[in-house]
Design a protein around this motif. Sequence first.
Motif, short mmCIF file in Angstrom:
data_model
loop_
_atom_site.label_atom_id
_atom_site.label_comp_id
_atom_site.label_asym_id
_atom_site.label_seq_id
_atom_site.Cartn_x
_atom_site.Cartn_y
_atom_site.Cartn_z
N LYS A 57 -18.33 -4.81 -40.89
CA LYS A 57 -19.65 -4.72 -39.52
C LYS A 57 -19.75 -5.83 -38.43
O LYS A 57 -19.31 -5.73 -36.91
CB LYS A 57 -20.63 -3.78 -40.24
N TYR A 58 -19.72 -7.56 -39.15
CA TYR A 58 -19.53 -8.28 -37.88
C TYR A 58 -19.74 -9.57 -38.75
O TYR A 58 -19.50 -9.37 -39.97
CB TYR A 58 -21.20 -8.19 -37.06
N ALA A 59 -18.41 -10.52 -38.34
CA ALA A 59 -18.76 -11.43 -38.61
C ALA A 59 -19.05 -12.49 -37.20
O ALA A 59 -18.55 -12.86 -36.68
CB ALA A 59 -16.87 -11.95 -39.14
N LYS A 117 -20.75 -4.74 -54.14
CA LYS A 117 -20.55 -6.54 -53.90
C LYS A 117 -19.53 -6.62 -53.52
O LYS A 117 -19.39 -7.40 -53.30
CB LYS A 117 -21.94 -6.75 -54.33
N ASN A 118 -18.84 -6.61 -55.12
CA ASN A 118 -17.78 -7.56 -55.10
C ASN A 118 -16.85 -7.10 -54.86
O ASN A 118 -15.28 -7.75 -54.42
CB ASN A 118 -17.00 -7.27 -57.01
N TYR A 141 -23.57 -4.95 -47.04
CA TYR A 141 -23.63 -6.70 -48.13
C TYR A 141 -23.16 -7.69 -46.66
O TYR A 141 -22.33 -7.50 -46.00
CB TYR A 141 -22.73 -6.29 -48.99
N THR A 142 -24.35 -8.65 -47.08
CA THR A 142 -24.53 -9.41 -46.16
C THR A 142 -23.51 -11.09 -46.29
O THR A 142 -24.30 -11.41 -47.43
CB THR A 142 -25.30 -9.68 -44.83
N ASN A 198 -20.79 -9.22 -42.62
CA ASN A 198 -21.43 -7.88 -43.32
C ASN A 198 -20.54 -6.93 -43.41
O ASN A 198 -19.74 -6.92 -42.51
CB ASN A 198 -22.67 -8.19 -41.90
N ILE A 199 -21.10 -6.00 -44.46
CA ILE A 199 -19.79 -5.32 -44.84
C ILE A 199 -20.81 -4.28 -45.47
O ILE A 199 -21.89 -3.70 -45.66
CB ILE A 199 -19.46 -5.55 -46.29
#
Lengths: 429, 276
Positions: A349-351, A282-283, A315-316, A342-343
């Motif tokens: 993946k999206y932003a 997450k970091n 992760y969002t 979103n990673i």
Amino acid sequence: MKEKVKSLLLFFLVLTSVYLTYKLWISFPQNELSFINKKSTNAKVDIFRIIRPEYTFVGIQGKVYLVSNGDFSFSLWEKTANFINSNKEEKINVVDDNSWGNAQKGTFIRFLIGKSVNGDLLKDIFTNRDSWFRKINSDIYVEEIIVNIDKNQIFVKDATNKKFYSLNYSNMGVLKNIIENLPKDEVSVCESVYEEGNTYFEKNVYIPSLTFSIKKIYNKETNFESDHRFLEKFFTNISVVRKITENSGCTVYTDGLKSLRLYQNGYIEFYNTISEPSSTDKNFALRKSVVFLEEIGIKVDDIYLMDFKEEKGEYTFYFNYIFDYPLRILQKEMLDFPIEINISNGNIKYAQVLYLDLMSNGSYLISHAKLKQPLAMGLKEINWREPLSDLKIGYAYYEGQFIPVWIGESNNKVFFINIFNGKLIYNGV
Amino acid sequence: MNWSKAKTVLIITFAILNVLLYLTIAKINKPQPQLLSRQDLYSIEEVLLQNNIILKTTIPQETEPMPLVKVTREIFDESFVLENFIKSQKYEKYKENRYTIFKFEDKTIKVDGISFYYFEKSDKFKDMSSSQKEEYVQNFINNYHFKEINVQVEKISQGKEVKIKYFQTYKDYFIDGGWMEGKIDDKSFEFSKSWFGSVVMEKAKKEVINAAYALLKLVEIKTDAKLMVVKEIKLGYYFNWSSATKGEAVPVWRITTQDGNRYYINAYTGNFEEGK
């Protein structure tokens, strides 16, 4: 005469040579790699700036001050973090509600961390090897931190597990000095509007008690459609990117694998179907998100991490804008958060980003009477059945306008009162 | 120093340099058709076969740089139907999902903005010969101004049914999504159309990948061991955007298999585009 002609000819040939060299230079593909394809996030990301308080209060000798300057609030946060990093606590205790209530008495600094931050993410800020984060379960979600100078204690509120922790230190002289020399122009004196028997509030809620100043802010608009450099930040090779004008008025750019949608209301939406599995935590994911935002031109100093979700290895991150006071989105067709990233597998993946370039042009000065009267009107209009748990100042973003508002909270309901006229903007229903 | 002589030397040097620069730029920008050798073709077929992909078509060998094309869809809305078909007749209108449906006499028309569907039931088709049916379709197209110039026509006559399909083309390239079809049997006549009213080529041309590369992409896409028979591989333009009426269409290799599936490979990037 002949020499003159030769000089002119030479001059012409030199110019032609410069032009042809330029033409040759641009014949080769430029910027073959964009940040999207970089597998590692080497850029230095100051996570400390991203995870920071939404509001900071300071208490000295019975008086409570709201830190009304974002930079000063940040400076207090930084100094507190430095103190935690360079001092080892003597003891950690789980304390009760009473101790938590007493923490807000005397000389203290109170940081409100928005929707709370996961302990694992805070580890990047509090990097002390023996720090308390190693002793407290990492699944905590820190919502508030209170530094009580008189007691030499730091209190932490874990919102998820509904626990309070106290960290005892031998001395807090460094922080005491900062508080004692509080610059009065960076803070607003507050008063509690809580009274026994009053049905409006369930606890101490502080509002400015003298003339109050809040910045007028606006968004410096950017025209992305005519900016090819902006597209280059998303696509590896813009010569294969096609443009589509949707019936809704949105413009979409896509190369078949990645797409960028520009909404008319300032939102941009980026989707990436390329997925090269790479391990991430997450970091790392947070750093990646911040690098992405910086790359596309978002001023990182104007945003902070507001919420975070982890699901099936994805992760969002939800970010919000802050300009002394935080922003709240009121338009129903918009997302609750201005920025969502979103990673997945270490890649974006999206932003979804409400692209704002916040600027200030002066300040509103509001006398105490003019601040309190509309608030009372607004509270009456709500006719709330339950007492309010909090009342804060912020900006409501509505159709491109930034309206200073009171943000009231009660039992997970939120409402907004226009600071100038007391009108209810949104009743949270 | 002889300044005059120096100038002469510099003039000659720069003249030669400029010629070299010009020739280099011209060489870089000159479009070069790519050709596949017999050996290449054989190797590709081998790889495909190993992956249960059989070619029942020839692999196009020559490709030339192609630009993007700007396309605008033909609009079929309520006013189109009222002006061209219903005029002053009585009609019934209702909505069904994204379609607006009009009913008048024994006819039904469905439109959704970018596509048109017409259905007519009548006894008059009962005694029509195949050529009369074909003529009826042609007349319908002419009478209602559906006629198009850049088309590839396919006629299918099966039993009592006559079907004429028109596929939109532009400079010999297909424009995927641009088509119309007239179908007539003993009882009814059906006509559908979805078309790009404007197709304009852009200036900047770009190299496209060769067909072999596109075919090899199938190996990546195919996830099962089932046999896949490739019926056709063709270069054209693709605009698969249901929520847009205008934009840029991209060159693609369209691979059609025997079971009717279609795969689109972006001819610039070699990536698989959505849609079958």
